[in-house]
Every structure is written in structure tokens, then in C-alpha cells.
Design a protein around this motif. Structure first.
Motif, PDB file in Angstrom:
ATOM      1  N   GLU A 331     -53.343 -94.331 -21.107  1.00  0.00           N
ATOM      2  CA  GLU A 331     -54.148 -95.355 -20.589  1.00  0.00           C
ATOM      3  C   GLU A 331     -54.657 -95.723 -20.039  1.00  0.00           C
ATOM      4  O   GLU A 331     -55.093 -95.407 -19.091  1.00  0.00           O
ATOM      5  CB  GLU A 331     -55.514 -94.936 -22.002  1.00  0.00           C
ATOM      6  CG  GLU A 331     -56.937 -95.274 -22.383  1.00  0.00           C
ATOM      7  CD  GLU A 331     -57.616 -95.604 -23.449  1.00  0.00           C
ATOM      8  OE1 GLU A 331     -58.952 -96.132 -23.472  1.00  0.00           O
ATOM      9  OE2 GLU A 331     -56.585 -95.576 -24.518  1.00  0.00           O
ATOM     10  N   GLY A 347     -55.698 -87.015 -21.650  1.00  0.00           N
ATOM     11  CA  GLY A 347     -57.018 -86.153 -22.821  1.00  0.00           C
ATOM     12  C   GLY A 347     -56.155 -85.078 -23.113  1.00  0.00           C
ATOM     13  O   GLY A 347     -56.435 -84.854 -24.244  1.00  0.00           O
ATOM     14  N   ALA A 357     -62.583 -87.569 -29.934  1.00  0.00           N
ATOM     15  CA  ALA A 357     -63.112 -87.719 -29.522  1.00  0.00           C
ATOM     16  C   ALA A 357     -62.383 -89.508 -27.975  1.00  0.00           C
ATOM     17  O   ALA A 357     -62.936 -89.155 -27.199  1.00  0.00           O
ATOM     18  CB  ALA A 357     -64.092 -88.998 -30.129  1.00  0.00           C
ATOM     19  N   LYS A 358     -61.638 -89.205 -28.364  1.00  0.00           N
ATOM     20  CA  LYS A 358     -60.594 -89.688 -27.181  1.00  0.00           C
ATOM     21  C   LYS A 358     -59.719 -89.051 -26.265  1.00  0.00           C
ATOM     22  O   LYS A 358     -60.692 -89.008 -24.350  1.00  0.00           O
ATOM     23  CB  LYS A 358     -59.087 -90.381 -27.543  1.00  0.00           C
ATOM     24  CG  LYS A 358     -58.271 -91.395 -26.429  1.00  0.00           C
ATOM     25  CD  LYS A 358     -59.353 -92.253 -25.221  1.00  0.00           C
ATOM     26  CE  LYS A 358     -59.726 -93.713 -26.244  1.00  0.00           C
ATOM     27  NZ  LYS A 358     -59.834 -94.833 -25.673  1.00  0.00           N
ATOM     28  N   VAL A 360     -62.153 -86.186 -24.619  1.00  0.00           N
ATOM     29  CA  VAL A 360     -63.558 -86.351 -24.252  1.00  0.00           C
ATOM     30  C   VAL A 360     -63.680 -87.733 -23.276  1.00  0.00           C
ATOM     31  O   VAL A 360     -64.393 -86.986 -22.081  1.00  0.00           O
ATOM     32  CB  VAL A 360     -64.283 -87.122 -25.242  1.00  0.00           C
ATOM     33  CG1 VAL A 360     -66.051 -86.694 -24.461  1.00  0.00           C
ATOM     34  CG2 VAL A 360     -65.188 -85.192 -26.596  1.00  0.00           C
ATOM     35  N   GLU A 361     -62.934 -88.130 -23.955  1.00  0.00           N
ATOM     36  CA  GLU A 361     -63.587 -89.702 -23.114  1.00  0.00           C
ATOM     37  C   GLU A 361     -62.538 -89.736 -21.960  1.00  0.00           C
ATOM     38  O   GLU A 361     -63.100 -90.194 -20.422  1.00  0.00           O
ATOM     39  CB  GLU A 361     -63.322 -91.006 -23.856  1.00  0.00           C
ATOM     40  CG  GLU A 361     -62.697 -92.038 -23.046  1.00  0.00           C
ATOM     41  CD  GLU A 361     -62.092 -93.858 -23.982  1.00  0.00           C
ATOM     42  OE1 GLU A 361     -61.937 -94.671 -23.327  1.00  0.00           O
ATOM     43  OE2 GLU A 361     -62.622 -93.390 -25.094  1.00  0.00           O
ATOM     44  N   MET A 362     -61.436 -88.924 -21.967  1.00  0.00           N
ATOM     45  CA  MET A 362     -60.353 -89.438 -20.739  1.00  0.00           C
ATOM     46  C   MET A 362     -60.290 -88.085 -20.626  1.00  0.00           C
ATOM     47  O   MET A 362     -60.598 -87.604 -18.720  1.00  0.00           O
ATOM     48  CB  MET A 362     -58.748 -88.758 -21.309  1.00  0.00           C
ATOM     49  CG  MET A 362     -58.482 -89.956 -21.958  1.00  0.00           C
ATOM     50  SD  MET A 362     -57.599 -91.328 -20.778  1.00  0.00           S
ATOM     51  CE  MET A 362     -59.405 -92.536 -21.496  1.00  0.00           C
ATOM     52  N   TYR A 363     -60.827 -87.235 -20.308  1.00  0.00           N
ATOM     53  CA  TYR A 363     -61.493 -86.028 -19.456  1.00  0.00           C
ATOM     54  C   TYR A 363     -62.821 -86.220 -18.664  1.00  0.00           C
ATOM     55  O   TYR A 363     -63.027 -85.408 -17.750  1.00  0.00           O
ATOM     56  CB  TYR A 363     -62.264 -84.627 -20.572  1.00  0.00           C
ATOM     57  CG  TYR A 363     -60.554 -83.893 -20.597  1.00  0.00           C
ATOM     58  CD1 TYR A 363     -59.919 -83.768 -20.249  1.00  0.00           C
ATOM     59  CD2 TYR A 363     -61.146 -83.480 -22.814  1.00  0.00           C
ATOM     60  CE1 TYR A 363     -58.252 -82.525 -21.262  1.00  0.00           C
ATOM     61  CE2 TYR A 363     -59.621 -82.655 -22.892  1.00  0.00           C
ATOM     62  CZ  TYR A 363     -58.463 -82.356 -22.820  1.00  0.00           C
ATOM     63  OH  TYR A 363     -57.262 -81.995 -22.750  1.00  0.00           O
ATOM     64  N   LYS A 364     -64.260 -86.462 -19.459  1.00  0.00           N
ATOM     65  CA  LYS A 364     -64.783 -87.099 -18.606  1.00  0.00           C
ATOM     66  C   LYS A 364     -64.704 -88.017 -17.304  1.00  0.00           C
ATOM     67  O   LYS A 364     -64.569 -88.015 -16.424  1.00  0.00           O
ATOM     68  CB  LYS A 364     -65.465 -87.930 -19.625  1.00  0.00           C
ATOM     69  CG  LYS A 364     -66.685 -87.112 -20.407  1.00  0.00           C
ATOM     70  CD  LYS A 364     -67.528 -87.323 -21.440  1.00  0.00           C
ATOM     71  CE  LYS A 364     -68.641 -87.978 -20.910  1.00  0.00           C
ATOM     72  NZ  LYS A 364     -70.354 -88.641 -21.972  1.00  0.00           N
ATOM     73  N   LEU A 365     -63.715 -89.324 -17.980  1.00  0.00           N
ATOM     74  CA  LEU A 365     -62.888 -89.785 -16.686  1.00  0.00           C
ATOM     75  C   LEU A 365     -61.879 -89.076 -15.894  1.00  0.00           C
ATOM     76  O   LEU A 365     -62.049 -89.946 -13.885  1.00  0.00           O
ATOM     77  CB  LEU A 365     -61.629 -91.204 -17.385  1.00  0.00           C
ATOM     78  CG  LEU A 365     -61.261 -91.834 -16.501  1.00  0.00           C
ATOM     79  CD1 LEU A 365     -61.932 -92.828 -16.091  1.00  0.00           C
ATOM     80  CD2 LEU A 365     -60.524 -93.014 -17.208  1.00  0.00           C
ATOM     81  N   TYR A 387     -64.743 -80.977 -27.538  1.00  0.00           N
ATOM     82  CA  TYR A 387     -66.352 -81.123 -28.050  1.00  0.00           C
ATOM     83  C   TYR A 387     -66.556 -80.386 -29.085  1.00  0.00           C
ATOM     84  O   TYR A 387     -67.059 -81.067 -30.648  1.00  0.00           O
ATOM     85  CB  TYR A 387     -67.417 -81.043 -26.488  1.00  0.00           C
ATOM     86  CG  TYR A 387     -68.078 -81.787 -25.915  1.00  0.00           C
ATOM     87  CD1 TYR A 387     -68.357 -83.426 -26.517  1.00  0.00           C
ATOM     88  CD2 TYR A 387     -68.339 -81.899 -24.317  1.00  0.00           C
ATOM     89  CE1 TYR A 387     -69.066 -84.528 -25.806  1.00  0.00           C
ATOM     90  CE2 TYR A 387     -68.571 -82.773 -23.969  1.00  0.00           C
ATOM     91  CZ  TYR A 387     -68.853 -84.384 -24.214  1.00  0.00           C
ATOM     92  OH  TYR A 387     -69.006 -85.053 -23.987  1.00  0.00           O
ATOM     93  N   THR A 390     -65.251 -82.336 -31.987  1.00  0.00           N
ATOM     94  CA  THR A 390     -65.909 -83.261 -32.052  1.00  0.00           C
ATOM     95  C   THR A 390     -67.175 -82.961 -33.382  1.00  0.00           C
ATOM     96  O   THR A 390     -67.666 -83.907 -34.043  1.00  0.00           O
ATOM     97  CB  THR A 390     -66.443 -84.709 -31.251  1.00  0.00           C
ATOM     98  OG1 THR A 390     -67.253 -83.719 -31.081  1.00  0.00           O
ATOM     99  CG2 THR A 390     -64.901 -85.062 -30.894  1.00  0.00           C
TER     100      THR A 390
END
Length: 430
Positions: A331, A347, A357-358, A360-365, A387, A390
Motif C-alpha cells: 500500500e 486492490g 473494503a481495502k 475498494v479503496e485501492m481500486y478507487k485510488l 463492492y 462489502t
């Protein structure tokens, strides 16, 4: 469509031609004045018909043939020709019984359909039977014409609309045929009847052959929702990406998303599929996912503890994971990277370990950072999968909706079908 049963066809013919009202010439005028109708025939024809009737009742087909032939050669009017044709049909139907070929009845049926003296109520029935003979002979345009004649005559039969729909498909009118099948399904539902699963399958196969991707996907969705079973999900996914033309084009990274869907629907079939999935995960740098899949397969008893291929794949996965380092280390690299490639990899790692959840965060980043080598369709597919894990179905559907072209778009559509599925698939059909 199955061919019309020979026994059923001949039974209909025999029953429908066993009784014909005959009026001798001398009584014809009086009979008509009384409004009772009937056929006006000469005495020789009447005598031959009486003899033919007795012979048919006794199953004496040789004698019946002699008398029917006399009627045919002696017929001078439409009434007499109709009577001869009706007896010819009855004789031939009796002769072939339940095992002969109904195709020999085509001639007598054609003659009766064309004869103006054939009762209107019978024309439709004869046309329907003639349509089935044409269908069995793969003469689909002719079958459609006879079905149309039967319909215009007011004739009805169970599943006749379905027969017409399937005949249209065989004749090349896939859209018209599928529309007919849809009409049949709607009618069954409205009547509170169970819908035959084969209707969905027949439409899907027809649409696949016609390369109607959108139609195939829509009908696959309707089939899976109506018959929401693990075997059906397995079939749908396998037919889509592991057979036919798509199997020749699909990439490893696309294929693994189908394995993910097999896993999500709990429709992985056995040891071979678990090991193939895990091996593919290693090949696409998803070692954490490979380990999870192998562990799941072993725990469920689908993978034998002594399986050498599973052990070798697990060893490769462990080696790969040792090189990658911890999630925290990965990360940190992703945050510092100039583009989104590192974040996309993190991701995938998080998705493989079940940390949705992580993921999602990484793919959005990854999407926010961008990059020339970034496959946005793939990331959005994976974002939708994360998603779903989640429990955020709305966001999952929004992500899948971003993927619209090529095989990747179809894969996203399949995942979208799963997102809207009416509950978990049952373990087995029925």
C-alpha cells in the motif's frame, strides 16, 4: 423441438376420419331441404365406402385398399373426391399405425386441405397435422405456412404457439421465434402454470447461434432467475467463457473473473476447476487468491489432500507472496507511485485475501491516479466485485455499468446478473 409423436399423429387422423355422413343421390334434395347436409355420392361410391368402412373396422387393409381405390377412380364430384380422400387418409393412417412414417400422409392431407368440400372445422386440424409432418421433414417454411392455415381456420392445440415459435427459429427467424417463446412463457405465468425450463434454454441456444449477445444475456438472466441453481450458474458461466468462440478470445485475466463468479455462486464443480482457478490466479499475480481457493477446495473435500498439482500451485503461490511483501508495504508503494498500476495490484491482493473494503479503496485510488497502461474496464469490473463483497450492491452495479464493450463488458454484465439474483442459488436442480 421434438418431432410430433407418430402415435399421437395417427391417432388424431384415425379418430377424425372414422365417420362421414353420406347421402344417396335419390335422397339428396330432400336431405338438403331438411338442412341436414351430408355428401351427395353415386351408388357405386356409397357401396365402396360401406365396404371400406367394414374392412377398416376389421383391419382388413387389403380389402379396404381395393374399395378406396374404386372410390378414387370413380369419383366425379368434389363430394365424391372428398369421401375418397378421407378414406385414403384413414386407410394410410391405420396402415402405418404407431411405428410407421407419417410422411406418407402428406399427400392425402394436402388433397383434403385443398378440397372445397372439406368441412371448415377439419381444415385447421388437417393443416396442423400437415405442419407437423413438414417440421419433421425439416421443411420449415412449409410447416409455417400450414401452421398459419391452421391458425386462420381457428384450430388450437396445446403448445401450438410454442411449436410455431420453434419452427420460426429453425426457418431462420430467430427474433420472431424467441418472441413467440416469450409469449408462451408470459401466458404460462399468467395462468399460474410452471414454466418449462427448456423454453429458456431453447431461446438461449438460438440467440447464441445467431450471435445476438444482448439477447443471449437477457435470456440467460431470466433463466437463472427462474431456475436459480448452482448447476445452472455453472452452465451459464462455462458456456459463456470456457466453450465456443469466447474461449478462443478470452484472456487469462478475463477468465479469472469468471472463476471468481463461479466461486461467488458456489458453483465450482470439483477438484479440476479449483486447481485450474488457483493456477490461473498464480499466473495473473493473484497468489493470495490462489491460496484462499486451494484452502477452500481442500476444506470442502473437493481437493484431495494428497493432490500433487494442488501442492505445487500452493508452493508457487507462497513464493510469489514472499516477494510481494505485506499489505502495508504494498500500500505504501501504491501511494507513492506516479500512476495507478501499483494501487490496482494492491486492490487485487486485498480482494484475494477477502479484504473487500481495502480492495475498494485501492481500486478507487488506481482510477484516480490513472495511467496509460491502466485497464479501466478491468479495474471497474474488480471494483464492482469488491463492492458486492462489502454488501454495497448499488455501488457494485454502478461500477459494472462503466464496462460496456467487448468480452470484458459481457463479463461485467454477468456479474451484474449475479448482483440482482433473487437469493443464493440452490445446490441442485429441481
Amino acid at each position: 423441438m421434438k418431432t410430433f409423436a407418430k402415435a399421437a399423429l395417427t391417432a388424431m387422423l384415425i379418430a377424425g376420419t372414422s365417420s362421414v355422413a353420406i347421402v344417396a343421390p335419390a335422397a339428396a334434395a330432400k336431405k338438403k331441404d331438411e338442412g341436414k347436409g351430408g355428401l351427395v355420392v353415386s351408388e357405386p361410391i356409397r357401396v365402396a365406402s360401406a365396404a371400406a368402412t367394414a374392412a377398416l373396422t376389421a383391419k382388413d387393409f387389403a380389402t379396404a385398399e381395393t374399395n378406396v381405390a374404386l372410390m378414387e377412380s370413380g369419383a366425379k364430384t368434389d363430394d365424391e373426391r372428398y369421401l375418397a380422400q378421407a378414406f385414403r387418409l384413414q386407410l394410410e393412417a391405420n396402415k402405418i399405425g404407431n411405428t410407421g412414417n407419417p410422411a406418407v400422409l402428406a399427400g392425402p392431407l394436402d388433397a383434403l386441405i385443398a378440397n372445397p368440400k372439406t368441412p371448415a372445422t377439419e381444415v385447421g386440424r388437417y393443416a396442423y397435422m400437415r405442419a407437423n409432418i413438414a417440421y419433421n421433414a425439416k421443411q420449415y417454411p412449409q410447416a409455417l405456412a400450414f401452421f398459419d392455415r391452421a391458425t386462420q381456420s381457428g384450430f388450437t392445440a396445446p403448445n401450438m404457439e410454442l411449436q410455431i415459435a420453434r419452427t420460426k427459429i429453425q426457418a431462420g427467424d430467430v427474433a420472431g421465434g424467441v418472441a413467440g417463446i416469450e409469449k408462451q412463457i408470459a401466458a404460462d405465468k399468467a395462468a399460474g402454470k410452471p414454466v418449462d425450463e427448456d423454453l429458456y434454454k431453447y431461446a438461449i441456444v438460438a440467440l447464441q447461434k445467431s450471435r445476438d449477445t444482448a439477447g443471449t444475456m437477457r435470456w440467460t438472466r431470466e433463466w437463472l432467475y427462474a431456475y436459480n441453481t448452482q448447476p445452472n450458474w455453472h452452465t451459464a458461466i462455462y458456456v459463456f467463457g470456457f466453450q465456443g468462440e469466447n474461449d478462443k478470445q478470452i484472456t487469462k485475466r478475463e477468465r479469472i473473473d469468471l472463476f471468481r463468479l463461479l466461486r461467488a455462486t458456489k458453483s465450482l464443480a470439483g477438484e479440476r476447476e479449483y486447481i485450474e482457478y488457483a493456477d490461473l490466479a498464480v499466473q495473473t499475480a493473484n497468489a493470495a487468491e490462489a491460496k484462499a481457493v486451494l484452502a477452500e477446495g481442500t476444506a470442502s473435500g473437493k481437493i484431495a489432500a494428497a493432490n500433487s498439482s494442488a501442492k505445487m500451485t500452493l508452493g508457487e503461490a507462497n513464493t510469489q507472496l514472499a516477494r510481494e511483501g505485506s499489505l502495508a508495504v504494498q500500500e505504501k508503494r501504491a501511494m507513492a507511485a506516479a500512476d495507478g498500476l501499483e494501487a490496482n495490484g494492491v486492490g487485487d491482493y486485498a480482494l484475494g485475501t477477502g479484504n473487500a473494503a481495502k480492495a475498494v479503496e485501492m481500486y478507487k485510488l488506481a482510477l484516480s491516479k490513472g495511467g496509460a497502461k491502466l485497464n479501466k474496464d478491468e479495474i471497474n469490473t474488480h471494483l464492482g466485485i469488491a463492492y458486492l463483497q462489502t454488501g454495497d450492491k448499488a455501488s457494485a452495479k454502478a461500477a459494472f455499468a462503466q464496462v460496456t464493450t467487448g468480452l470484458r463488458g459481457q463479463i461485467a454484465t454477468l456479474w451484474n446478473v449475479w448482483a440482482d439474483a433473487p437469493g443464493a442459488p440452490t445446490p441442485a436442480a429441481g
